[in-house]
Design an enzyme around this catalytic site. Sequence first.
Site, short mmCIF file in Angstrom:
data_model
loop_
_atom_site.label_atom_id
_atom_site.label_comp_id
_atom_site.label_asym_id
_atom_site.label_seq_id
_atom_site.Cartn_x
_atom_site.Cartn_y
_atom_site.Cartn_z
N SER A 158 74.87 -32.66 -21.91
CA SER A 158 75.72 -31.47 -21.84
C SER A 158 77.14 -31.85 -22.22
O SER A 158 77.54 -33.02 -22.10
CB SER A 158 75.70 -30.89 -20.43
N TYR A 216 77.94 -33.87 -11.62
CA TYR A 216 77.23 -33.31 -12.77
C TYR A 216 77.63 -34.04 -14.05
O TYR A 216 76.78 -34.45 -14.85
CB TYR A 216 77.51 -31.82 -12.90
#
Length: 323
Positions: free
Chosen positions: A160, A185
């Site tokens: 990502s 994350y």
Amino acid sequence: MTNTDQQPLGSPFSDSTTAEDIVAGLDLSGRTAVVTGGYSGLGLETTRALAAAGAQVIVPARRPDVARAALQEAKNCEVVPMDLADIDSVRSASAYIGDRLDRLDLLMAVAGVMATPERRVGPGWEGQLTANHFGHFVLACELYPLLAAADGARVVVNSSAGHTLTGIRWHDPHFRTGYDKWLAYGQAKTANALFAVHLDALGKGDGVRAFALHPGKIITGLQREMALQEQIDRGWVDGQGSVIGEGFKSPSQGAATGLWAATSPLLDGRGGLYLEDCDVAYVSAPGTPMDDGGVRAYAVDPDEAARLWALSLAVTGATPITR
């Protein structure tokens, strides 16, 4: 040190390409694929596209009943119980898959979690790093003999743009000194990218090539643990949860880069690359805004990748890949 091949190739596809566009005209009959998270969001679009093109698809699922319901109309699909945050579960699923297949052409690591509340799993590991990275790491190591037997397998890992938030926190990868859900994350997404770099280095002699990617901004179940107000405050959705943010893709568009990575002849003989918008991404400068695209140098650094591989092997006890 960065990979000098980390430059766009001039792909005929783009950020608006859909999963259907990628597989149009492709015949994947006789090919086998494992798609984690293959029953919701981008994973479901990936599974449907591969199956429609003729591939046999195995979908490991933490919620197998939900997966079977979602895939009931898809042909050539089988659901296998597996929880990426439970390494014993990953080993059991890998053993089952090993008994079912004699080769594996595609391993698509699509499943993931994002910005979750603090969770400790296994021996106290941070939950996002475990579900997003350690689980996929063990799965790939245990399935590696099947990948090597395919003579041209590809491993595709969903990272990502969130990787720009942080590199690997070597001093505290499990956030024992204070938890930050976004840094956790970001670290997990950097781990996904580095995992592909070193897996490719180990596997290319066996014809196993690996890629990581940013699928784009998409509202899917990935945001399920974020409060609606937080998504509103970020400008992603309105009060009814409808997407209003600029630059968002549909789930089918979000699945396209992974499918391109899995099937494009432009990537023959290549690997260890970070992709976005159905092309190879460029290396972005430190401090560049996340939404401007590209990959940070630390996320494709071979030395960082080797260090993360060694750490992952030590903590998980996965079967080593030997050259």
